[in-house]
Write an enzyme that holds these catalytic residues in place. Structure first.
Site, PDB file in Angstrom:
ATOM      1  N   HIS A 266       1.026  -1.117  15.273  1.00  0.00           N
ATOM      2  CA  HIS A 266      -0.024  -0.320  15.090  1.00  0.00           C
ATOM      3  C   HIS A 266      -1.277  -0.622  15.774  1.00  0.00           C
ATOM      4  O   HIS A 266      -1.795  -1.891  15.977  1.00  0.00           O
ATOM      5  CB  HIS A 266      -0.350  -0.031  13.601  1.00  0.00           C
TER       6      HIS A 266
ATOM      7  N   TYR B 100       9.328   1.508   9.983  1.00  0.00           N
ATOM      8  CA  TYR B 100       9.425   2.765   9.165  1.00  0.00           C
ATOM      9  C   TYR B 100      11.046   3.069   8.992  1.00  0.00           C
ATOM     10  O   TYR B 100      11.426   3.016  10.028  1.00  0.00           O
ATOM     11  CB  TYR B 100       8.684   3.889   9.767  1.00  0.00           C
TER      12      TYR B 100
ATOM     13  N   GLU C 294       8.075   1.192   4.414  1.00  0.00           N
ATOM     14  CA  GLU C 294       7.556   0.451   5.391  1.00  0.00           C
ATOM     15  C   GLU C 294       7.930  -1.156   5.239  1.00  0.00           C
ATOM     16  O   GLU C 294       7.508  -1.530   4.037  1.00  0.00           O
ATOM     17  CB  GLU C 294       6.126   0.739   5.707  1.00  0.00           C
TER      18      GLU C 294
ATOM     19  N   HIS D 244       0.901  -1.076   0.160  1.00  0.00           N
ATOM     20  CA  HIS D 244       0.023   0.053  -0.168  1.00  0.00           C
ATOM     21  C   HIS D 244       0.794   1.256  -0.052  1.00  0.00           C
ATOM     22  O   HIS D 244       1.885   1.082   0.121  1.00  0.00           O
ATOM     23  CB  HIS D 244      -0.993  -0.128   1.027  1.00  0.00           C
TER      24      HIS D 244
ATOM     25  N   HIS E 277       4.846   7.401   2.571  1.00  0.00           N
ATOM     26  CA  HIS E 277       5.584   6.097   2.470  1.00  0.00           C
ATOM     27  C   HIS E 277       5.054   4.925   1.552  1.00  0.00           C
ATOM     28  O   HIS E 277       3.527   5.329   1.324  1.00  0.00           O
ATOM     29  CB  HIS E 277       5.980   5.274   3.919  1.00  0.00           C
TER      30      HIS E 277
ATOM     31  N   HIS F 165      -5.926  -2.412   4.272  1.00  0.00           N
ATOM     32  CA  HIS F 165      -5.808  -1.070   3.514  1.00  0.00           C
ATOM     33  C   HIS F 165      -5.116  -1.164   2.169  1.00  0.00           C
ATOM     34  O   HIS F 165      -4.205  -2.114   2.262  1.00  0.00           O
ATOM     35  CB  HIS F 165      -5.324   0.248   4.151  1.00  0.00           C
TER      36      HIS F 165
END
Length: 307
Positions: free
Chosen positions: A246, A255, A265, A152, A214, A199
């Site tokens: 997260h 990251y 990431e 993503h 990112h 996502h």
């Protein structure tokens, strides 16, 4: 999955092409698949089957040129272009072959300033394991960090409320999670999916248009994320955040920055949403926990450092 299938490619600007080739090939462990007359260098992750997912070119400033999604077929590409135009967005057709081994692309600009592309065709080169009785992995999986796929992107820019409408109402994505602004009235950031993933693209409100936060690469396991951290340290890669987990998406992450200052990431995990799920909401005072669940810390660099 009959419309937009998945993130397909990102083209990123780098300051020193040779240093970046060495980084992405030998440290991140991407597979180089070609170079073109424009000076662009093409890479794929070891388990991706299409020709390329990450393209770099040398420029005076770092950042992202465009982010592309693969769609089901040519008819879908034509339909989505018509839908974008009906919504009021101008589109540009880029001929097949302008990118190596890639078919015709439809490009449009978001209110956030980002260029997004849709395409239906890219040459399948495989993952080196074949399609009959394949082994679960090969030598390229052990070279460098070796992510599975481009997973993503997170893009920073203005007017993400309108961006969300375009992705949901026109492209068929759905909202998975959001962070509210301090006043609780609007979204400071949104996470959107076109699939069963937590996502496929995310956006955060930011005053300057067209910024890259990112590009994210998927890892197989938490152990592979930790191994990525070891490789980053061995190669003196500048790390931003992590290893950590997260709250938003439940993913595990590191990251870090490439030699040009583009953040990337190494990500794994996350839950599996469906379009009928109610979106999860994070209040701004809990954004730190959403970003870094163990420390409950909203790292300043996450909000301010973009290319």
């Amino acid at each position: 999955m009959t419309g937009v299938l998945r993130p397909g490619h990102a083209q990123v600007r780098v300051l020193d092409l040779e240093a970046s080739i060495k980084f992405y090939r030998d440290v991140l462990g991407l597979v180089e698949t070609g170079r073109d007359a424009q000076g662009r260098v093409y890479f794929k992750c070891w388990d991706e089957r299409d020709h390329s997912s990450y393209v770099i070119r040398e420029a005076d400033s770092a950042g992202i040129d465009f982010f592309g999604f693969k769609v089901l077929d040519k008819a879908t590409l034509d339909r989505l272009e018509a839908d974008l135009r009906a919504y009021g967005l101008a589109t540009t057709r880029i001929p097949a072959g302008e990118m190596l081994e890639t078919g015709e692309r439809v490009r449009f600009q978001l209110p956030s300033g980002h260029l997004i592309e849709l395409y239906a065709e890219k040459t399948a080169v495989g993952n080196g394991l074949g399609t009959t009785n394949p082994a679960p992995w090969g030598a390229s999986r052990e070279h460098g960090i070796a992510p599975i796929r481009l997973d993503h992107g997170l893009l920073y820019g203005p007017n993400i409320a309108e961006v969300q409408k375009i992705f949901v109402d026109v492209l068929g994505f759905y909202l998975v999670e959001r962070v509210l602004t301090e006043d609780g009235q609007t979204s400071a950031a949104v996470w959107l999916s076109c699939s069963h993933k937590v996502h496929d693209i995310a956006f955060a409100e930011y005053p300057e248009p067209g910024k890259l936060h990112h590009c994210s690469f998927l890892m197989e396991s938490w152990e592979s994320v930790l191994r990525a951290g070891d490789i980053m340290s061995m190669n003196k890669v500048a790390v931003d955040i992590g290893p950590t987990r997260h709250g938003i998406t439940r993913g595990c992450t590191i990251y870090a920055w490439d030699p040009s200052g583009n953040r990337f990431e190494t990500f794994m995990g996350g839950y599996h949403p469906y379009p009928d799920y109610e979106p999860l909401t994070w209040t701004f005072d809990n954004f730190g926990q959403g970003l870094d669940y163990p420390q409950r810390k909203l790292h300043e660099t996450f909000l301010t450092v973009v290319t």
